[in-house]
Design a protein around this motif. Sequence first.
Motif, short mmCIF file in Angstrom:
data_model
loop_
_atom_site.label_atom_id
_atom_site.label_comp_id
_atom_site.label_asym_id
_atom_site.label_seq_id
_atom_site.Cartn_x
_atom_site.Cartn_y
_atom_site.Cartn_z
N UNK A 245 -3.25 -3.01 1.45
CA UNK A 245 -2.07 -2.21 1.74
C UNK A 245 -0.94 -2.71 0.85
N UNK A 246 -0.38 -1.83 0.03
CA UNK A 246 0.69 -2.20 -0.90
C UNK A 246 2.01 -1.72 -0.33
N UNK A 270 -2.58 -6.11 12.04
CA UNK A 270 -3.59 -5.17 11.53
C UNK A 270 -4.39 -5.81 10.40
N UNK A 271 -3.71 -6.50 9.50
CA UNK A 271 -4.41 -7.14 8.38
C UNK A 271 -5.35 -8.23 8.88
N UNK A 272 -4.90 -9.00 9.86
CA UNK A 272 -5.76 -10.05 10.39
C UNK A 272 -6.98 -9.49 11.09
N UNK A 276 -7.84 -6.81 5.77
CA UNK A 276 -7.18 -6.20 4.62
C UNK A 276 -6.20 -7.18 3.98
N UNK A 277 -6.00 -7.01 2.70
CA UNK A 277 -5.03 -7.81 1.95
C UNK A 277 -3.72 -7.03 1.87
N UNK A 278 -2.59 -7.71 2.13
CA UNK A 278 -1.27 -7.09 1.99
C UNK A 278 -0.68 -7.51 0.64
N UNK A 279 -0.20 -6.54 -0.12
CA UNK A 279 0.49 -6.82 -1.38
C UNK A 279 1.96 -6.46 -1.19
N UNK A 280 2.82 -7.45 -1.27
CA UNK A 280 4.25 -7.29 -1.05
C UNK A 280 4.96 -7.21 -2.40
N UNK A 281 5.37 -6.00 -2.76
CA UNK A 281 6.10 -5.78 -4.01
C UNK A 281 7.59 -5.97 -3.73
N UNK A 306 -0.15 -11.18 -0.64
CA UNK A 306 0.15 -11.45 -2.05
C UNK A 306 1.60 -11.06 -2.28
N UNK A 307 2.40 -11.99 -2.78
CA UNK A 307 3.81 -11.71 -3.09
C UNK A 307 3.94 -11.46 -4.58
N UNK A 308 4.55 -10.32 -4.95
CA UNK A 308 4.72 -9.96 -6.36
C UNK A 308 6.19 -9.82 -6.69
N UNK A 309 6.62 -10.50 -7.74
CA UNK A 309 8.00 -10.38 -8.21
C UNK A 309 8.01 -10.35 -9.73
N UNK A 310 9.12 -9.87 -10.30
CA UNK A 310 9.25 -9.81 -11.75
C UNK A 310 10.70 -10.04 -12.15
N UNK A 311 10.89 -10.22 -13.46
CA UNK A 311 12.24 -10.30 -14.02
C UNK A 311 12.72 -8.95 -14.52
N UNK A 312 11.94 -7.89 -14.30
CA UNK A 312 12.27 -6.59 -14.88
C UNK A 312 13.55 -6.01 -14.33
#
Length: 468
Positions: A245-246, A270-272, A276-281, A306-312
């Motif tokens: 789940x993104x 729910x993920x547990x 399912x894997x959670x992707x946190x944008x 999964x935590x996702x971050x960027x410099x964009x």
Amino acid sequence: MPMARTNSGRSGELLVELRRDAGVPLHRQVETAIRDGIRSGRLRIGTALPPTRTLAADLGVSRGVVVEAYEQLGAEGYLTSRTGGYTQVAIGQDTAPPRARPAVAPAPRIDFGYGRADVSSFPRAAWLRSVRRVLTETPDGRFGYLDGRGVPELHEALAGYLNRVRGTSATPQDIVITNGFAQGIALLIGLLAKAGAKRVAVEDPSADDDARVVAAEAGLEVVGVPVDGDGIRTEVLDRIEADALILTPSHQWPTGGVLSAESRADVLEWAGRTGALIVEDDYDAEYRYDRAPIGSMQGLAPDRVVYAGTASKTLAPGLRLGWFVVPRHLVDDLAAAKVLADRGSPVIDQLTFADFLSRGEFDRHLRRMRPVYRRRRDALLAALRERLPDLRPAGVAAGMHLVAWLPPELDEREVVEGAARRGVGVYGVGPYRLSADGPGGLVFGYATLDERRIGEGIELLAAAIADG
């Protein structure tokens, strides 16, 4: 069969091939070879040809042969030369006119494009200081090939920053550096598909690029989870079977909703239960104006998120710097996929950002930019209140964009097209929906427009709507 090549930097392109038994004067052969190269487009306008002495020596002929050829081509307009300078190609490819191309719509005069940082405010001086330190102080070994996770200095700096500012539970060993979110999510989805995943869930509406496109191309089914004013409707999750789940829980894209503590707990439960894997944008959480900071979901369940971050959004998208904080069991596989993709992100850029972070320059840059973006947001809200009071702004407390919901009598597509005819770029919510349900709305990005242009753009939009 003497041959010579250009000195134009396009090595491997044959310039002249002489045949002494062809019965054709040598200077004519030189002329023909160069003329044909220009006509075919192989020798492009501005290409510097070898000096006459050099080409003559390469071909094993007298200099007069090459001089005569150059002079004839100069007389025909193919070449030009300056005293003391190179002889250069003077005209472009001599072919039939190119096929007509489809007309490209002109760029909007005032563009409320979203997802764009104000790159004119990039902290060049501070970044340059970090580059200089990296080039003068970094051990030689750091400039060789590293493992797919990236440089240790950036892992350390990011773990400290994210735990302090975003409430993550990250260790340096959990972080993989990527070329932005797009590459990271592509690598991650590839791992899921390889492991047998069948379905990815995304917010509805949500961005139609990156995750949705990559998942579909990987053969995964993409399903939408409806969004309301507070993010995804978690009660729907029980009816959805998905391997991942993104989410954009801190500032839902595009509606701006913030997922409540109760809803976050529901998602993690729910993920547990489903595995399912959670992707946190976490794409723009650093920019907040009228609310307290919202901590990351990864800090609540680092083994599931999964935590996702960027410099964009904070510095510049052209840096292509992203970071994924992943559960420990995925780190090695994601790093291996990164190595297979490109052997790792540029080392100097990683080390520069690590220095920039560690010295507090990133924090200082964000402190400078928050009031700038806030003023632009305030100008947009004021202009909407004055000129378009029937539009209902939402998601205004943070980020670099907002959504304005349209009244039922206004058609989203017609408004967007009418604005375009006035030279204003606004963007509908509709293209980002997976389902057809939901009200019409406009996405306004404001980070790259000053207050005057924001006011002018809303004035033009109001006129377009009034004209119907």
